[in-house]
Structures are given as C-alpha cells and as structure tokens.
Enzyme design. Structure first.
Site, PDB file in Angstrom:
ATOM      1  N   TYR A 182     -19.752  -8.287  21.490  1.00  0.00           N
ATOM      2  CA  TYR A 182     -20.275  -8.612  20.153  1.00  0.00           C
ATOM      3  C   TYR A 182     -21.394  -9.637  20.206  1.00  0.00           C
ATOM      4  CZ  TYR A 182     -16.166  -6.096  18.609  1.00  0.00           C
ATOM      5  OH  TYR A 182     -15.221  -5.121  18.401  1.00  0.00           O
TER       6      TYR A 182
ATOM      7  N   ASP B 264       0.941  -0.055  18.160  1.00  0.00           N
ATOM      8  CA  ASP B 264      -0.061  -0.540  19.102  1.00  0.00           C
ATOM      9  C   ASP B 264       0.425  -1.888  19.639  1.00  0.00           C
ATOM     10  OD1 ASP B 264      -2.198  -1.667  20.392  1.00  0.00           O
ATOM     11  OD2 ASP B 264      -3.690  -1.115  18.879  1.00  0.00           O
TER      12      ASP B 264
HETATM   13  C1  LIG Z   1      -7.545  -5.310  22.670  1.00  0.00           C
HETATM   14  C2  LIG Z   1      -6.848  -4.363  21.788  1.00  0.00           C
HETATM   15  C3  LIG Z   1      -7.192  -2.988  21.764  1.00  0.00           C
HETATM   16  C4  LIG Z   1      -8.325  -2.428  22.575  1.00  0.00           C
HETATM   17  O1  LIG Z   1      -8.124  -2.522  23.947  1.00  0.00           O
HETATM   18  P1  LIG Z   1      -9.375  -2.482  24.946  1.00  0.00           P
HETATM   19  O2  LIG Z   1      -8.758  -2.536  26.297  1.00  0.00           O
HETATM   20  O3  LIG Z   1     -10.227  -3.665  24.601  1.00  0.00           O
HETATM   21  O4  LIG Z   1     -10.091  -1.192  24.697  1.00  0.00           O
HETATM   22  C5  LIG Z   1      -6.462  -2.156  20.938  1.00  0.00           C
HETATM   23  N1  LIG Z   1      -5.456  -2.629  20.173  1.00  0.00           N
HETATM   24  C6  LIG Z   1      -5.092  -3.914  20.185  1.00  0.00           C
HETATM   25  C7  LIG Z   1      -3.952  -4.365  19.344  1.00  0.00           C
HETATM   26  C8  LIG Z   1      -5.788  -4.838  20.973  1.00  0.00           C
HETATM   27  O5  LIG Z   1      -5.440  -6.133  20.940  1.00  0.00           O
END
Ligand SMILES: *Cc1c(COP(=O)(O)O)cnc(C)c1O
Length: 429
Positions: free
Chosen positions: A20, A249
C-alpha cells in the site's frame, strides 16, 4: 555472503513497491539486516523488539532452530517438485497435522500459496458445491462489514467496502451481500436485535448466497474488533437453516493467537470451510491452506466439473510444508500454550494507557493487544519514535496494536507497552 554491502535505499525508494505505497511520496522504509528470536536488527545497528511478529506470522520468533533445520534438510533433498501427479512426505505430514489440529469435520485440505489464494479457493469451493447440487443461483457471498480477507479480487470483494475502496473498482468487482459488522463485544453480552437483523438478511438473500465468510472473533485489519462468540453460534445455526456454507477465515486468528488453537473454539462451532495461513510456517515463508468437510469435498467432486478448478504452480511446496510441519509441531507442545497465556497476561500492561486522554479503548485477547486512539496515527512520525525506543510497531488508522511472538519475554512486552504509552503521552503520533 554480502552482509557487508549496504542496502541501496534510494533504488528501493524509486523502483520498489512496498505494501500500500505511493510511488510519488513513499513512507520511509528501514533497512533490516537480520532477524532472530523476537528481534529485528537494522542495518544501522539498532536491535528492535518486534511487536508485530511480521504480521501475525512469526509466532515462534525468527530463525527458530527446529524450523530452520527442517527447511535446511528439506532443501538438501527436494526444495520443490510439481504437485500434479506427484506427492511427498512434507505435504502428507502437514495435512495430517492440519486435520488433527482443526475442528473435527474438516478433513480435506487444499494447499495454497498465500492467504488471499486460500480465500479465493474457499469461495470457488462454495460456488462449485452448490452448482453440483443444481443450485445455479447461489453465486454470491455474504459477509460482515469491517472484514479483511486479502487483496486478490474475489477476496477483496468480501473485504469492507469502504476500507478496500470498492467504489474505485465498480463494474469489475463482484457484488456481494453485506451485513453490519458484529457489534457486541467479546466480553459483553450478545445483542439479540443484532442476531434478528442477521437472520433477516439470510431470509432475504439465501437463495442467491453460496457462503457466509467471516474472521472468527477478531476482525483484524478492519478495526481489531473482538466480538461476541454468540454471534458465531448464531451464524452457524443460520447457515444450516438457510443452506448457506460457513467459511471461517482463520488466517490471522489461527494457531493460538486468540488464546485457543482456532478462534472458532471460543464459540464451540466449526465451519464447512476454513482458511489458514500467516503463522502456518511460523513466518518463514508463504503457505496457506483451505480445509473443507467431506460433505463439501464430495459435493464438489460429484458436480459437472468433477474436480476443484484450482492448482497453483507452487502448490504444496516441500520447503514451505517442511517449515509448517516443524512450526505446528512446536505449537502442539505444552510450552507454547503456556507462553501464549503468559504473553496474554503481560499484555495487560497496555491497560495503563486507559489513563491517557487520547486513548479511546484498550483491548487484550490471547496474544493480541490493541490501543485505540482518538485520531488517525501519523505512521512515519510514530515509527521514528518507536525506533528510538527500540521497538518495532506499525499502527494503522487509529489502532496501535501488537501481536508479539509467543516466545517474547515479559520484560520485552513491558518495553513494547511502555513505548506505546510514551508515544501517546508525549504526542508523538
Ligand atoms: C492477511 C490476511 C489475509 C490475506 O493473506 P495474504 O497471505 O496476505 O494473501 C486474508 N485474511 C485474513 C483474515 C488476513 O489476516
């Protein structure tokens, strides 16, 4: 070894994008020379106590001897081989560990090269699953505002629409269904009205929705909100009732960071699909995974395509898998759990900041500490101050937060907390 060569910072400024970053007016970057334990040594010789664990990833500290040995041994035998038509010990061992550590119904693993890719795969899985069942309308994803799921386009489409500037990509970005961010605090009581509104959204949209995706318990990049476990419990029930898959996630929250192995354990629920990443290799290299239940996996394979339509070049990279096996082995030890509890206690030192006028809130959960201030932090200014204090902390927005390596000493955590206090008290932000 070219350790003695100085880093060409001017070249970096003119030619290299950082996360960014503007190419016209980039924020300063500091040349790092070496990392060890929970420390970062700069080229200028300062040794900084690391509060960030390189964005949630270096949970065991840097250069942990067991992980480094695993990587070296693997490099000597086979650093990479294609995963199409071939398999190998590090991948099999890692997937066994992942199935053992994650909640029971998850038992099918897709190895991805990074967190965003694992989110892409999770969305693809959900859509393919419903296609297999003949539900062609289920092509949207539902999610809460203030979320963060990565920077590739499908992942971005489920990030907070304001934070990730959806308006800028209008016409290109898939349109998803957003509900309000969970607002009941982790330690408070769950607001029933919020759950009613959530159900109303399911009732309205479920016929077009393949999955609900959310970061369990902690919405990290979207504001470091710690929300109530009952929200997740309700979400699980609603997903079942309305035939929507639940994607959790756990990329930031997984592997002990919130005080449980996975944050969903706070709510005693499990998802249909789970994404893990960040700390998976103990912060040594990029690797992520998308886990699914048998029902999801078989459902996909019974469909028109018969296969999950994804297969990155570096899928299951043996070096990364070997690092991950070593990292997860460390994570399973009792000392690791004891360290997380100890770090959590030490982080309570941040509560002193509550006395400061500019501080809106202080939150601690597991090995995460957050101080929310009353205005957007001047990152360049505060970082300069932090470096003088011998710490590495990188705030965003109004949030000064730390998620140190689990091996950090109480003394180092106190130093981090004191530096944050001093920065706010002395108006260095
Ligand atoms: C960092 C993150 C991602 C993305 O992961 P990258 O390895 O940067 O592509 C997705 N979801 C959550 C919750 C994250 O903290």
């Amino acid at each position: 070894m070219n350790n003695k060569k100085t880093i060409d910072i001017e070249f970096d400024r003119q030619h290299i994008w950082h996360p960014y970053t503007s190419m016209i007016d980039p924020l300063p970057v500091y040349p790092a020379k070496r990392t060890f334990e929970n420390k970062i040594e700069l080229e200028s010789g300062e040794i900084l106590i690391d509060g960030m664990a390189s964005w949630w990833s270096a949970v065991h500290g840097y250069g942990h001897p067991e992980i480094i040995t695993a990587i070296k041994n693997q490099a000597d035998t086979m650093s990479h081989v294609m995963f199409g038509g071939l398999t190998h010990q590090p991948a099999v061992e890692l997937c066994k560990l992942l199935i053992e550590l994650t909640p029971a119904p998850l038992n099918r693993v897709f190895l991805a090269d990074g967190g965003s890719v694992s989110v892409e795969v999770s969305i693809k899985m959900a859509i393919q699953y419903w296609l297999s069942k003949g539900k062609r309308n289920k092509t949207q994803i539902m999610t809460a505002k203030k979320g963060y799921h990565g920077d590739t386009f499908a992942a971005m489409s489920v990030c907070d629409p304001v934070n990730s500037m959806h308006a800028m990509y209008q016409g290109f970005l898939p349109e998803q269904v957003f509900v309000d961010a969970p607002s009941s605090k982790f330690e408070g009581t769950q607001c029933q009205e919020e759950l009613n509104q959530l159900e109303a959204a399911f009732a309205t949209h479920h016929e077009n929705v393949a999955a609900f995706i959310i970061e369990p318990i902690v919405q990290n990049a979207g504001g470091m909100n710690f929300y109530h476990p009952d929200y997740l419990k309700a979400l699980r029930k609603l997903c079942d009732k309305y035939e929507v898959l639940l994607i959790l996630d756990e990329i930031a929250t997984g592997f002990g960071r919130t005080g449980k192995m996975f944050a969903c354990e706070h709510a005693d629920i499990s998802p249909d699909i789970m994404c893990v990443g960040k700390a998976l290799t103990g912060g040594n290299m990029t690797l992520a995974a998308t886990l699914a239940t048998e029902d999801v996996a078989l459902g996909i394979s019974q469909g028109e395509a018969k296969v999950l339509m994804h297969g990155p070049t570096f899928m299951g990279n043996p070096l990364a898998c070997a690092a991950a096996v070593a990292s997860l082995t460390l994570l399973k030890r009792k000392e690791c759990d004891a360290n997380i509890k100890r770090v959590s206690k030490a982080l309570e030192a941040l509560k002193h900041c509550e006395n400061l006028r500019a501080v809106k809130a202080v939150r601690v959960l597991g090995a995460i500490g957050v101080v929310e201030v009353d205005r957007v932090v001047d990152v360049a200014k505060i970082q300069k101050f932090f470096i003088q204090k011998g710490v590495w902390i990188r705030p965003f927005g109004k949030l000064i937060y730390i998620m140190p390596a689990y091996i950090s000493s109480d003394k180092d955590i106190l130093t981090l907390a004191d530096a944050i206090y001093a920065a706010i008290a002395g108006d260095h932000f």
